[in-house]
Every structure is written in structure tokens, then in C-alpha cells.
Enzyme design. Sequence first.
Site, PDB file in Angstrom:
ATOM      1  N   HIS A 190       1.296  -0.944  -0.028  1.00 53.90           N
ATOM      2  CA  HIS A 190      -0.176   0.108  -0.007  1.00 53.90           C
ATOM      3  C   HIS A 190       0.225   1.351  -0.115  1.00 53.90           C
ATOM      4  CE1 HIS A 190      -3.877   2.107   1.086  1.00 53.90           C
ATOM      5  NE2 HIS A 190      -2.520   3.038   1.359  1.00 53.90           N
ATOM      6  N   GLU A 191       1.971   0.914   1.385  1.00 52.64           N
ATOM      7  CA  GLU A 191       2.752   2.921   1.216  1.00 52.64           C
ATOM      8  C   GLU A 191       3.633   2.575   0.255  1.00 52.64           C
ATOM      9  OE1 GLU A 191       1.908   4.208   3.354  1.00 52.64           O
ATOM     10  OE2 GLU A 191       0.282   3.022   3.867  1.00 52.64           O
ATOM     11  N   HIS A 208       1.776   4.479  -2.798  1.00 52.22           N
ATOM     12  CA  HIS A 208       1.785   6.221  -2.569  1.00 52.22           C
ATOM     13  C   HIS A 208       3.222   6.437  -2.996  1.00 52.22           C
ATOM     14  CE1 HIS A 208      -1.550   7.054  -0.409  1.00 52.22           C
ATOM     15  NE2 HIS A 208      -1.849   5.516   0.501  1.00 52.22           N
ATOM     16  N   ASP A 222      -7.211   7.279   2.173  1.00 48.86           N
ATOM     17  CA  ASP A 222      -6.527   7.749   1.112  1.00 48.86           C
ATOM     18  C   ASP A 222      -8.346   8.623   0.548  1.00 48.86           C
ATOM     19  OD1 ASP A 222      -4.208   8.008   1.596  1.00 48.86           O
ATOM     20  OD2 ASP A 222      -4.578   5.466   0.887  1.00 48.86           O
TER      21      ASP A 222
END
Length: 246
Positions: free
Chosen positions: A58-59, A62, A136
Site C-alpha cells: 500500500h505504502e 503511494h 486516502d
Amino acid sequence: MELISRNLVNIAAIKAAVEGAEKLTAAQLEFAKDRILMGTERKTMFISEESKKLTAYHESGHAIVAFNTEGAHPIHKATIMPRGSALGMVTQLPSSDETSISKKQLLARLDVCMGGRVAEELIFGQDHVTTGASSDLHTATELAQYMVSNCGMSDAIGPMHINERPSSELQSRVDAEVMKLLREAYDRVKALLKKHEKALHVLANALLEYETLSAEEMKRILHPYREGRQPEQQEVVQEEGELVLA
């Protein structure tokens, strides 16, 4: 800004006192900066390996989007160490003071917001996306609404500021434009992460190993992929607490 500076110095001073240092060091100031930007580390919180892996991707989603999208703020750090209420995060800092923000920059922010959710979907499948992207998506939706209703950044609506109680017909048009912006951002990010999927894997694995990476460490890890070299030609190792490529 003055209050933030005082808080930073105070936190760094407490850290120095605990460590028995007579003077503030760059490491203590960095610790304070991270505490303010990212929240307090929750080192005792139990996180399953499955959850860690999902958070790492997930990170990384980004981060990959931010690194490859013109107009995005520079990355400061990425972490999968739980901080505050988050299981992980990517922090960005503007390169200079902002007095106004361009449409390109706002679209970049939308894309970065979508990076985590799209990475989850790409790697784990639609049935395994999590609630981790809810914040988000909330941010992205508010940003798209702001662009359409306050900034006149929709061709369909035009250069107008929409009041708090528009007609139902106008509200429907606004909603359609907001959805269009969000869908376009999702599609751009999906194409980008598919293109950079190898980089997504290597960055996620690095986060799983080291938990927190600075912007410079991430750039070194991702450099071979930006240059078109193969991942097997590089090995990430750690020497004296610093990530290097071997």
C-alpha cells in the site's frame, strides 16, 4: 510555523536528554521531525505478517506514484511502522512555500492518494482490498470536490464558485465531475503501477525488511528500475545502518 519549530526543538531536546547527549544532533532533530509529521511510533502493537505485507505494498504504491508523477510533492519518508492511528504512511514535503497550487499539482495529489488502493488491488486482487485506503479516498474525494466547486477546474461546470446549496441539477453535474476526476486518477495510477510493477515489488520488500526508508534510500533502491536494469543485477544490503546497493 513558529509553534512547530518550538515543538520540534522541544522534542529533540527531550530525546537528547534521554540519550544523555550534551548537544542536539541531526539524528535527534530528525526524530523530532518524524514525530511531528508521522506521529508516535507504536512499537508494541502486534501486526500480522499478512497485514505488514499488505501495508508495505500500500505504502509502496503511494511512493511509486509520487516518484513518477510530475507535480507531486517530494517524498520525505515511507514507513510500515505503526504511527498514530495509521499502520504505515508515506510523508511528503513541499520543495518550497506554496502561495498557490496548479491544477497539475492537484491532479498529482489525487494520483498519489489512489496509489495505495490501486497497489492493493493490483497485487492482492479486488476481493482483498482493505479499509486501509478509506482515509486516502476521503482525501481524494474532498480534493476533487474542491477542484470542481471552488477552483473552476472542470470544463463541464466552468469557471465558477459553487455555493453551499446548489440546485439539484447543478449538484448532479458537480457529482458527475467529481466522479470523473476520481475515475481518471484511478485509471492513470493503475496504468502507472502496472508499468512499474517490478519496482513496486522491490520497494515493498525493502519496507518489509527495514520498516522505514528515507527518500534517498528509496531512490537508490529504485534507481536500477528507472534505468531499465534488471533487479537481479542489484542487491540491497545494509552497512553501518545505511542502505546501499551492491
